[in-house]
Design an enzyme around this catalytic site. Sequence first.
Site, PDB file in Angstrom:
ATOM      1  CG  ASN A 168      -1.934   1.161   1.115  1.00 42.73           C
ATOM      2  OD1 ASN A 168      -2.860   1.061   0.299  1.00 42.73           O
ATOM      3  ND2 ASN A 168      -1.771   2.234   1.870  1.00 42.73           N
ATOM      4  CE1 TYR A 172      -2.530   6.745   4.994  1.00 42.91           C
ATOM      5  CE2 TYR A 172      -0.451   5.553   5.148  1.00 42.91           C
ATOM      6  CZ  TYR A 172      -1.778   5.593   4.775  1.00 42.91           C
ATOM      7  OH  TYR A 172      -2.351   4.484   4.197  1.00 42.91           O
ATOM      8  CG  ASP A 282      -5.580  18.437   9.411  1.00 40.29           C
ATOM      9  OD1 ASP A 282      -5.517  18.215   8.189  1.00 40.29           O
ATOM     10  OD2 ASP A 282      -5.286  17.601  10.275  1.00 40.29           O
TER      11      ASP A 282
HETATM   12  C1  LIG Z   1      -1.777  16.690   1.577  1.00 39.80           C
HETATM   13  C2  LIG Z   1      -2.495  15.498   2.147  1.00 39.80           C
HETATM   14  C3  LIG Z   1      -2.220  15.085   3.439  1.00 39.80           C
HETATM   15  C4  LIG Z   1      -2.868  13.990   3.979  1.00 39.80           C
HETATM   16  N1  LIG Z   1      -2.565  13.604   5.263  1.00 39.80           N
HETATM   17  C5  LIG Z   1      -3.155  12.517   5.789  1.00 39.80           C
HETATM   18  C6  LIG Z   1      -2.815  12.085   7.093  1.00 39.80           C
HETATM   19  O1  LIG Z   1      -1.993  12.690   7.784  1.00 39.80           O
HETATM   20  N2  LIG Z   1      -3.424  10.966   7.577  1.00 39.80           N
HETATM   21  C7  LIG Z   1      -4.330  10.261   6.848  1.00 39.80           C
HETATM   22  O2  LIG Z   1      -4.825   9.245   7.327  1.00 39.80           O
HETATM   23  N3  LIG Z   1      -4.696  10.669   5.602  1.00 39.80           N
HETATM   24  C8  LIG Z   1      -4.117  11.772   5.058  1.00 39.80           C
HETATM   25  N4  LIG Z   1      -4.448  12.178   3.797  1.00 39.80           N
HETATM   26  C9  LIG Z   1      -5.490  11.426   3.054  1.00 39.80           C
HETATM   27  C10 LIG Z   1      -4.984  10.100   2.549  1.00 39.80           C
HETATM   28  O3  LIG Z   1      -3.806  10.251   1.816  1.00 39.80           O
HETATM   29  C11 LIG Z   1      -6.065   9.438   1.684  1.00 39.80           C
HETATM   30  O4  LIG Z   1      -7.176   9.186   2.495  1.00 39.80           O
HETATM   31  C12 LIG Z   1      -5.607   8.163   0.995  1.00 39.80           C
HETATM   32  O5  LIG Z   1      -6.635   7.710   0.138  1.00 39.80           O
HETATM   33  C13 LIG Z   1      -5.275   7.057   1.963  1.00 39.80           C
HETATM   34  O6  LIG Z   1      -4.819   5.943   1.239  1.00 39.80           O
HETATM   35  P1  LIG Z   1      -5.047   4.453   1.751  1.00 39.80           P
HETATM   36  O7  LIG Z   1      -6.502   4.122   1.490  1.00 39.80           O
HETATM   37  O8  LIG Z   1      -4.128   3.639   0.906  1.00 39.80           O
HETATM   38  O9  LIG Z   1      -4.732   4.402   3.193  1.00 39.80           O
HETATM   39  C14 LIG Z   1      -3.819  13.282   3.224  1.00 39.80           C
HETATM   40  C15 LIG Z   1      -4.104  13.709   1.935  1.00 39.80           C
HETATM   41  C16 LIG Z   1      -3.463  14.804   1.395  1.00 39.80           C
HETATM   42  C17 LIG Z   1      -3.791  15.244   0.010  1.00 39.80           C
HETATM   43 MN   LIG Z   2      -4.458   2.173  -0.592  1.00 43.49          MN
END
Ligand SMILES: Cc1cc2nc3c(=O)[nH]c(=O)nc-3n(C[C@H](O)[C@H](O)[C@H](O)COP(=O)(O)O)c2cc1C
Ligand SMILES: [Mn+2]
Length: 481
Positions: A168, A172, A282
């Site tokens: 994955n 984050y 945030d």
């Molecule tokens: C700039 C930016 C910062 C982000 N920071 C976080 C974060 O700190 N924690 C989090 O859980 N998602 C964060 N996200 C959202 C995740 O990247 C997003 O939900 C992503 O789809 C998660 O992927 P996953 O499903 O593979 O876990 C952020 C998105 C962006 C655009």
């Molecule tokens: Mn994913």
Amino acid sequence: MAYRDLREFIRALEENGELKRIGVEVDPVLEITEFADRAVKQGGPALLFEKPKGYGIPVLINAFASMRKMEIALEVASVEDVAARIVEFLEMRMPEGLWGKLKMLPKLAEMGAFFPRTVSSGPCQEVVLDDRFSLLDFPILQCWPEDGGRFITLPLVFSRNPDTGKRNCGMYRMQVYDERTTGMHWQTHKQGAEHYRRMAHHGRRRMDVAVAVGADPATMYSAILPLPPDLDEMMIAGFLRQSPVEMVKCRTCDLEVPAHAEIVLEGYVELGELRTEGPFGDHTGFYSLADEYPVFHVTCVTRRQDPIYATTIVGPPPMEDYYMGKAIERIFLPLMRMQLPEVRDIAMPAEGVFHNLILVSMRKSYPGHARKVMHSIWGTGQAMFSKCIVVVDEEVDVQNVREVAWKALNNIDPERDIQFVMGPVDSLDHSSRLPNYGSKMGIDATRKWPGEGFTRPWPGVIETPAEVKRRVDELWKRAGL
Ligand SMILES: Cc1cc2nc3c(=O)[nH]c(=O)nc-3n(C[C@H](O)[C@H](O)[C@H](O)COP(=O)(O)O)c2cc1C
Ligand SMILES: [Mn+2]
């Protein structure tokens, strides 16, 4: 031609007049934020700070911060083109007969060509620092005054599902604690957190994690896409850039990272070790509260000879992430429509910061249909976070927030048309009664039917007939207006 790396993307932004190099000294503590905030709100260019105060590494920010930049990033005239390509693939069925099947081969070969490729070396390992390294050498921003520290805000966080072996990649944020440790802010609903739970379930003590900062734009973008679990972001990145992502093995852990990345942090998360993370200004426009999150221990830093540090800020909307999210809205709409063909369009206005508000227009076919659509959205991936869903009839343009407010407010009898449900809510919601758990609201602002118990007449919207308009177009001129 797909961008090989961040630099080629920077060049493309510059050639399109979408990048400004900043030669004056600017402090990564608060000052870069103020530049980026002003630039995005003015619809300005991406910014490349060549002299971040106290560091020799340039800082790139706002590279995705408009629809035009998203188009340059994804190499399309419109982000809807990406959606069209996805639909074309998903609708691809094995045709009948040998001739039909033969004609399919190029498409299938094309699809195979998107899978990531492992290579033996890459520029991200031009410099390997497995002993003398410090995160403090990088120009990592403190974004806002009350932030708990400096945060890496555009990291591609790689981990592996111990049950399926699937990789994955999620974005984050990472709070820098000291030279070698950071926070790992994967929220409980995200895949990184799921891998962590599975590792714990298997009684493992450590979980390998690798982080890439700065890569070609499709690869960076893939990390934020709300994809189903176990669907490899690197494959989707390959699809987006129409060329496989080259991956290289990490030096100290059992993961791969994009070979053309700028900076890579290899390391691990110790199961059970938590530390206070935040507060952090945030994307809701508020500070998210400090909370306990895992700690990432860096065991090795690899980088290019002359790395560029890519970052973003989030804060009062619209910021760069709004445009990244808007592109997701456009790209995922056709996918949503495969599941819910009655949906016409969706919109997530900037002020709703994605999870707070989703506007949906639909063709209603049976009593209660609008509520079925709400429940379906609450049951779909990260759309489960939608705190408020407003459903309107298909002729309402949901991209026009004023039209939605006008018509929806006229159409609702609040007690009758508002649906409350309980369920998971976004970790960033500071209003919910408990972290990650609270209520959500659906507003059925469609025209009500007798089959829904509404027997009064329903008025039409006021409109001037087309022929009167045409006549007045003519008379208007003659009247000298
Ligand atoms: C700039 C930016 C910062 C982000 N920071 C976080 C974060 O700190 N924690 C989090 O859980 N998602 C964060 N996200 C959202 C995740 O990247 C997003 O939900 C992503 O789809 C998660 O992927 P996953 O499903 O593979 O876990 C952020 C998105 C962006 C655009
Ligand atoms: Mn994913």
